[in-house]
Scaffold this motif. Structure first.
Motif, short mmCIF file in Angstrom:
data_model
loop_
_atom_site.label_atom_id
_atom_site.label_comp_id
_atom_site.label_asym_id
_atom_site.label_seq_id
_atom_site.Cartn_x
_atom_site.Cartn_y
_atom_site.Cartn_z
N GLU A 159 0.86 -1.19 0.00
CA GLU A 159 0.00 0.00 0.00
C GLU A 159 0.89 1.23 0.00
OE1 GLU A 159 -3.19 0.32 -0.26
OE2 GLU A 159 -4.10 -1.59 0.34
N SER B 77 -3.05 -3.55 4.70
CA SER B 77 -4.51 -3.52 4.51
C SER B 77 -4.92 -4.94 4.16
CB SER B 77 -4.90 -2.57 3.39
OG SER B 77 -4.70 -3.21 2.14
N GLN C 188 -6.27 -5.77 1.55
CA GLN C 188 -6.58 -5.64 0.13
C GLN C 188 -6.65 -6.96 -0.63
OE1 GLN C 188 -7.50 -2.90 -1.41
NE2 GLN C 188 -7.77 -4.03 -3.32
N LYS D 46 -9.39 -9.39 0.55
CA LYS D 46 -10.79 -9.06 0.21
C LYS D 46 -11.04 -9.33 -1.27
CE LYS D 46 -10.30 -3.97 0.12
NZ LYS D 46 -10.96 -2.71 0.49
N ARG E 105 1.21 0.05 9.26
CA ARG E 105 2.12 0.60 8.26
C ARG E 105 3.26 1.29 8.97
NH1 ARG E 105 -2.33 2.89 3.80
NH2 ARG E 105 -3.55 0.98 3.88
N GLN F 64 -9.43 0.38 9.97
CA GLN F 64 -9.96 0.77 8.68
C GLN F 64 -11.33 0.10 8.51
OE1 GLN F 64 -6.78 1.42 5.50
NE2 GLN F 64 -7.84 -0.38 4.77
N HIS G 95 -2.60 4.75 -6.38
CA HIS G 95 -3.39 4.04 -5.38
C HIS G 95 -2.61 2.79 -5.02
CE1 HIS G 95 -6.96 3.50 -3.10
NE2 HIS G 95 -7.44 2.50 -3.80
N HIS G 96 -3.02 1.63 -5.46
CA HIS G 96 -2.19 0.45 -5.35
C HIS G 96 -2.24 -0.28 -6.68
CE1 HIS G 96 -6.04 -1.33 -4.72
NE2 HIS G 96 -6.17 -0.86 -3.51
N SER H 105 -9.81 5.67 0.65
CA SER H 105 -9.82 5.56 -0.80
C SER H 105 -10.24 4.17 -1.23
CB SER H 105 -8.46 5.92 -1.38
OG SER H 105 -7.45 5.29 -0.64
N GLY H 106 -10.58 4.11 -2.51
CA GLY H 106 -11.00 2.83 -3.05
C GLY H 106 -10.92 2.88 -4.55
N ARG I 228 -11.37 -2.70 -9.16
CA ARG I 228 -10.15 -3.50 -9.22
C ARG I 228 -9.97 -4.14 -10.58
NH1 ARG I 228 -9.43 -1.12 -4.34
NH2 ARG I 228 -10.90 -1.96 -2.82
N GLY J 84 -14.04 -1.74 -4.40
CA GLY J 84 -14.12 -1.60 -2.94
C GLY J 84 -13.60 -0.28 -2.44
N PHE J 85 -13.47 -0.26 -1.13
CA PHE J 85 -13.13 1.00 -0.48
C PHE J 85 -12.63 0.72 0.93
CE2 PHE J 85 -13.88 5.09 1.57
CZ PHE J 85 -13.37 5.93 0.61
N ALA J 86 -11.87 1.66 1.48
CA ALA J 86 -11.52 1.60 2.90
C ALA J 86 -11.32 3.01 3.42
CB ALA J 86 -10.25 0.80 3.10
N1 ASP Z 1 -6.65 -1.08 0.39
C1 ASP Z 1 -6.82 0.32 0.17
C2 ASP Z 1 -6.15 1.11 1.27
O1 ASP Z 1 -5.89 0.59 2.33
C3 ASP Z 1 -8.24 0.74 0.12
C4 ASP Z 1 -8.96 0.08 -1.00
O2 ASP Z 1 -8.55 0.22 -2.15
O3 ASP Z 1 -9.96 -0.58 -0.70
O4 ASP Z 1 -5.93 2.30 1.11
#
Ligand code: ASP
Length: 592
Positions: free
Chosen positions: A174, A196, A198, A201, A220, A234, A440-441, A480-481, A484, A525-527
């Motif tokens: 992340e 996370s 991530q 999920k 982190r 989160q 983002h990731h 953020s989210g 995917r 998704g989102f967190a």
């Molecule tokens: N995993 C992401 C984060 O921790 C959030 C997401 O994309 O759901 O920022």
């Protein structure tokens, strides 16, 4: 039952009731004959009046602050003129018929009232169990608990399944450093703690869970700040057969439910703004829209200017209302700040009567330019105009920061202004080796209109948009989210673009690429950080105020002494030897 009522819950309607209360002595006033005790429990404080000559009340003379008592007595209305309107229990007091000392207390290291806010934070955290007795901290914990339970209830109503994902995992990138845990059974191998959930999920979506959520602990290893701790909670969600709109709908509903549960008011639907617009108008991807002072594009005004400094990719300005009288030293300080943020310089102008501009550079501008500048900025006499010219990205950033420096309201003013920022770029910059860095990731789906761009030769990768979105509240990035990637080929393509070789991708994320071979559904998704949401709702600048046992800014826990060394037997068992890097000193125990 040890007690019949909570001390802080008593009201005038309880007049005449016989009550048994338990709590701490908040303060004690000995008036020779009678003793007045303020007894505190989780609900608040009530005044207890004790006559120490009464049988069963003899201990009253001896008690001190923070002693633990059990008091039996009768609720009575306070005599005329002694009502305390600042106290929920202020109309009544309890006339004690017996007083039992349940425990004594040493003198406490700091007063447990509003003065505790001024006590050095290290001391508060060292004695956090005392700090937590304060009503303000009790309220923060209660607020947090309410937010959590309403988020859970809301997600349940919206058809989500709560699933716990593991803490000991392989790394999930992340963008931060991992915390790692050595494995005793495989010496030399390490688990990572989740940055996370991530990847799990996403695997749950492949596993048919359809709608997942969790109040997930994440870790982190990054520098700590007012809005950041090593470990945080989160609110984490993922949905199958869903896109960005569905996720924003669900998250918006859950957040609105939580806000309504604690404030009694439901926020309006959250507006949306593109990342590009946020940068242009506010100079940031997390605009604080509680106040104006927006960035004005002065490009058209200076399109054919003769003033060299304004012959740049962008000229932008902000209008600081009523600051025209700012002293020269203040303007110099603002200029230094702008330079420190990367600007070549800062142009300031004081606006006088009739739109006259006072500034060292005013003489380099034409009459038309001066007039159009005043018009574009809607400037009024007494205002201060601040301008930055240069690369658009830099001008936006510098003015965005100055805007916050000069205009940002305190955390508890201006209401709750939620905002979705959408259409983030896929990459936020280039690493030293030239490979792009994900904004983002690396599991984020590119924008459908830009997907084909990824295969084009010589394109500007930084212009590629993603399907990522952030939720912003009062200038804080709440979370953020994204939609995917659910196709193996696209994921492999992104890994390649990021400079991750196929071998490395296989080694680190082979399990995800494998899962994508077996019918992965489209998902998104989102967190968001619960600590941040609760802090804002509690009117706290610092998330440490809404965390029961936080770490200090330097990552230490003054209460338990963590982090600390391992003893040699433990090190041997884990197959570890410690080599403290040269120049680093072992951290002194924060408790001393
Ligand atoms: N995993 C992401 C984060 O921790 C959030 C997401 O994309 O759901 O920022």
């Amino acid at each position: 039952m040890m007690r019949s009522h909570r001390a802080g819950s008593l009201r005038a309607s309880d007049d005449g009731s016989e009550v048994t209360l338990c709590g701490w002595v908040d303060s004690r006033r000995d008036h020779g004959g009678v003793v007045f005790l303020d007894l505190r429990d989780v609900e608040g404080i009530v005044q207890v009046v004790v006559d120490p000559t009464r049988p069963g009340c003899e201990e009253a003379h001896r008690v001190r602050a923070e002693w633990v008592l059990r008091v039996v007595g009768t609720v009575t209305r306070r005599p005329e003129g002694t009502v305390n309107p600042d106290l929920g229990t202020g109309e009544i007091e309890v006339a004690a018929s017996s007083l039992e000392v349940l425990n004594e207390s040493d003198p406490v290291p700091f007063p447990l009232d509003e003065r505790a806010g001024e006590v050095d934070e290290g001391t508060r955290l060292r004695y956090r169990y005392l700090d937590l007795r304060r009503p303000a901290m009790q309220l923060n914990l209660l607020l947090r608990s309410r937010v959590n339970s309403s988020l859970r209830a809301s997600m349940d109503r919206q058809g989500f399944t709560e699933v716990e994902t593991p803490m000991l995992i392989a790394s999930t990138p992340e963008g931060a450093r991992d915390f790692v845990v050595p494995s005793r059974l495989s010496p030399g191998s390490f688990y990572a703690l989740p940055q996370s959930p991530q990847l799990f999920k996403q695997l749950l979506m492949v596993g048919g869970v359809d709608r997942y959520f969790q109040l997930a602990r994440c870790l982190r290893d990054e520098d700590l700040r007012a809005d950041r701790q090593f470990e945080f909670v989160q609110y984490d969600a993922e949905m199958s057969f869903a896109g960005a709109d569905d996720v924003m709908e669900v998250v918006g509903t859950a957040v609105a439910d939580a806000v309504e549960a604690v404030t009694g008011e439901r926020p309006e639907a959250f507006p949306r703004m593109t990342w590009h617009e946020a940068q242009e108008r506010y100079g940031t991807d997390k605009p604080d829209v509680r106040f104006g002072m927006e960035l004005v594009d002065l490009g058209p005004v200076f399109a054919s200017t003769g003033f060299r400094a304004f012959q740049a990719e962008a000229v932008k300005g902000i209008r600081v209302v009523g600051e025209g009288a700012a002293s020269r030293s203040r303007l110099d300080a603002l200029t230094d700040r702008a330079k420190g943020l990367g600007a070549a310089g800062l142009v300031w102008m004081r606006v006088g009567e009739g739109g006259a501009l006072e500034s060292p550079v005013a003489k380099f501008l034409s009459d038309d330019e001066r007039r159009d500048l005043v018009g574009s900025m809607a400037a009024e006499p007494g205002d201060l105009l601040l301008m930055v010219a240069g690369e658009r990205r830099v001008a936006n950033h510098v003015l965005g920061v100055l805007r916050l420096d000069l205009g940002r309201p305190p955390v508890d003013e201006g209401g709750l202004r939620f905002l979705w920022v959408v259409d983030f770029p896929l990459f936020e910059g280039l690493a030293d080796d030239g490979s792009p860095v994900p904004a983002h990731h690396p599991f984020t789906m590119p924008h459908p209109d830009d997907l084909a761009l990824l295969d084009a030769e010589g394109i500007d990768l930084l212009g590629v948009r993603s399907q990522a979105y952030d939720l912003v509240l009062n200038g804080w990035e709440l979370g953020s989210g994204s939609v995917r990637i659910h196709r193996r080929d696209v994921q492999e393509r992104i890994f390649t673009l990021l400079g991750i070789s196929p071998e490395t991708a296989r080694e680190r994320f082979g399990f995800l690429l494998d899962a994508f071979r077996f019918g992965a559904p489209p998902h998104a998704g989102f967190a968001f950080g619960v600590d941040r949401l609760v802090a804002i709702l509690a009117g706290e600048e610092n998330i440490r105020e809404v965390i029961a046992f936080p770490k200090t800014q330097s990552g230490a826990d003054p209460l338990t002494g963590a982090p600390g060394p391992l003893d040699s037997a433990q090190l041997r068992e884990l197959g570890l030897t410690v080599a403290v890097p040269r120049g680093a000193t072992a951290r002194p125990d924060p408790r001393h």
